[in-house]
Design a protein around this motif. Structure first.
Motif, PDB file in Angstrom:
ATOM      1  N   GLY A 192      -3.028   1.554 -12.072  1.00 52.39           N
ATOM      2  CA  GLY A 192      -1.811   2.268 -12.464  1.00 52.39           C
ATOM      3  C   GLY A 192      -0.809   2.325 -11.334  1.00 52.39           C
ATOM      4  O   GLY A 192       0.395   2.123 -11.533  1.00 52.39           O
ATOM      5  N   TYR A 193      -1.279   2.587 -10.135  1.00 49.02           N
ATOM      6  CA  TYR A 193      -0.407   2.634  -8.963  1.00 49.02           C
ATOM      7  C   TYR A 193       0.265   1.283  -8.734  1.00 49.02           C
ATOM      8  O   TYR A 193       1.460   1.213  -8.446  1.00 49.02           O
ATOM      9  N   ASN A 194      -0.502   0.211  -8.880  1.00 49.68           N
ATOM     10  CA  ASN A 194       0.056  -1.129  -8.677  1.00 49.68           C
ATOM     11  C   ASN A 194       1.152  -1.444  -9.692  1.00 49.68           C
ATOM     12  O   ASN A 194       2.111  -2.142  -9.382  1.00 49.68           O
ATOM     13  N   ARG A 195       1.034  -0.933 -10.909  1.00 51.58           N
ATOM     14  CA  ARG A 195       2.066  -1.162 -11.925  1.00 51.58           C
ATOM     15  C   ARG A 195       3.359  -0.468 -11.538  1.00 51.58           C
ATOM     16  O   ARG A 195       4.445  -0.960 -11.832  1.00 51.58           O
ATOM     17  N   VAL A 196       3.258   0.663 -10.850  1.00 49.55           N
ATOM     18  CA  VAL A 196       4.452   1.357 -10.366  1.00 49.55           C
ATOM     19  C   VAL A 196       5.054   0.582  -9.199  1.00 49.55           C
ATOM     20  O   VAL A 196       6.262   0.334  -9.159  1.00 49.55           O
ATOM     21  N   VAL A 197       4.215   0.179  -8.265  1.00 49.32           N
ATOM     22  CA  VAL A 197       4.677  -0.556  -7.086  1.00 49.32           C
ATOM     23  C   VAL A 197       5.389  -1.854  -7.488  1.00 49.32           C
ATOM     24  O   VAL A 197       6.423  -2.199  -6.924  1.00 49.32           O
ATOM     25  N   CYS A 198       4.855  -2.533  -8.492  1.00 48.76           N
ATOM     26  CA  CYS A 198       5.446  -3.798  -8.931  1.00 48.76           C
ATOM     27  C   CYS A 198       6.680  -3.595  -9.807  1.00 48.76           C
ATOM     28  O   CYS A 198       7.330  -4.560 -10.196  1.00 48.76           O
ATOM     29  N   GLY A 199       6.996  -2.346 -10.122  1.00 47.49           N
ATOM     30  CA  GLY A 199       8.180  -2.066 -10.917  1.00 47.49           C
ATOM     31  C   GLY A 199       7.993  -2.259 -12.409  1.00 47.49           C
ATOM     32  O   GLY A 199       8.969  -2.296 -13.160  1.00 47.49           O
TER      33      GLY A 199
END
Length: 83
Positions: free
Chosen positions: A32-39
């Motif tokens: 989930g965090y990576n989906r935020v980081v990747c925009g």
């Protein structure tokens, strides 16, 4: 794949494999965090996905067919782990 689905899968997999539940939950959170980081999502999207997953997971546990399938998966996993 929607984050709520991945979160729900992580919750179920953690039940099937309780010895690794911390790592499984951490992987779901990291995803989930990576989906935020990747925009791809906002943080609020990820948080709501977790809430939706918790709700659906609770509803599934009230279903006898799901509970039977979960019990079968736990037994299968335990048998595979012994081999």
């Amino acid at each position: 794949m929607p984050h709520s689905l991945l979160t729900r899968q992580a919750k179920i997999l953690a039940e099937i494999n309780p010895a690794n539940q911390d790592e499984i939950h951490k992987s779901g959170i990291r995803y989930g965090y990576n989906r935020v980081v990747c925009g791809f999502h906002w943080q609020s999207d990820v948080e709501m996905g977790r809430r939706i997953a918790a709700y659906i997971n609770a509803r599934l546990h009230a279903d006898k067919d799901f509970q039977r399938a979960l019990d079968n998966a736990k037994a299968e996993f335990a048998a595979a782990k012994k081999k």
